[in-house]
Design an enzyme around this catalytic site. Structure first.
Site, short mmCIF file in Angstrom:
data_model
loop_
_atom_site.label_atom_id
_atom_site.label_comp_id
_atom_site.label_asym_id
_atom_site.label_seq_id
_atom_site.Cartn_x
_atom_site.Cartn_y
_atom_site.Cartn_z
N HIS A 1 56.20 81.09 48.70
CA HIS A 1 56.58 80.06 47.82
C HIS A 1 57.48 80.45 46.77
CE1 HIS A 1 55.00 77.17 44.65
NE2 HIS A 1 55.10 78.06 43.82
N LEU B 1 49.94 68.87 52.40
CA LEU B 1 48.71 69.47 52.17
C LEU B 1 47.98 69.49 53.27
CD1 LEU B 1 47.92 68.32 48.57
CD2 LEU B 1 48.61 70.72 49.23
N MET C 1 55.53 70.47 53.79
CA MET C 1 55.10 69.94 52.41
C MET C 1 53.93 69.15 52.54
SD MET C 1 57.20 71.28 50.62
CE MET C 1 57.10 70.60 49.16
N ARG D 1 43.65 62.68 57.19
CA ARG D 1 44.09 64.22 57.24
C ARG D 1 43.27 65.02 58.18
NH1 ARG D 1 47.83 65.67 53.56
NH2 ARG D 1 48.29 64.14 51.50
#
Length: 200
Positions: free
Chosen positions: A95, A78, A76, A51
């Site tokens: 959200h 993180l 979607m 990541r």
């Protein structure tokens, strides 16, 4: 994303949608962006070891492109705290719940299970914790006894399409400031009286 693109086509909108990035080559939004004449970039997470590497490369590309604001719209994946902090107060998200209630997934089913009378959506600045950060705008929808998650989701989505462009307009127009993690909107006026009248 489509709602943001449409809003930005107005001559008086203070932001331009200049780049659409997806980590999935098959994302439907890429075709929508191309049809609107907006440049796209596929940044496939499978091409990176972890990541951190993905986010570092993404950050570098966005800075090369002179991007000022990131609007997460159906993204979607993180993001690392490092990237979120690099774009602090310049990254926003929508959200489908009235945060801080129902963060995460399956918000509509969870709202129905909880028996809440009102549900809605939130546009907020992004912070490292999932679905957290100073709230910019919220829109409330009533929950009907006959609602299913799909019916409620459709009602909330209509509000998302109006709320997200409004929040981006406020940010790009320089009308937002953050004080103690609360958002102040320059020139905002509260109505003298707010009445909520349920229909029976």
């Amino acid at each position: 994303m489509s709602a943001l693109i449409k809003a930005a086509q107005a001559a008086d909108f203070p932001a331009e949608i200049s780049l659409v990035v997806s980590n999935r080559p098959d994302a439907a939004g890429l075709a929508v962006a191309k049809a609107a004449g907006i440049r796209t970039m596929i940044h496939n997470h499978r091409d990176f070891a972890d990541r951190i590497a993905f986010d570092a490369s993404l950050d570098a590309h966005l800075r090369i492109e002179n991007i000022d604001i990131i609007c997460l719209a159906g993204f979607m994946r993180l993001l690392t705290p490092w990237l979120v902090e690099r774009w602090r107060n310049r990254m926003i998200n929508v959200h489908p719940s009235l945060l801080p209630s129902f963060p995460g997934l399956d918000t509509h089913a969870r709202a129905l299970e909880a028996g809440v009378r009102f549900h809605g959506c939130t546009v907020h600045f992004v912070r490292p914790e999932m679905d957290s950060g100073p709230i910019i705008l919220q829109s409330v929808v009533p929950v009907q006894f006959e609602d299913t998650p799909d019916i409620l989701a459709a009602r909330v989505l209509r509000q998302e399409h109006a709320l997200y462009p409004a929040a981006l307009g406020l940010l790009a127009g320089g009308r937002l400031s953050i004080e103690a993690e609360r958002v102040r909107i320059e020139g905002a006026r509260m109505p003298a009286e707010i009445l909520v009248a349920p229909r029976f």
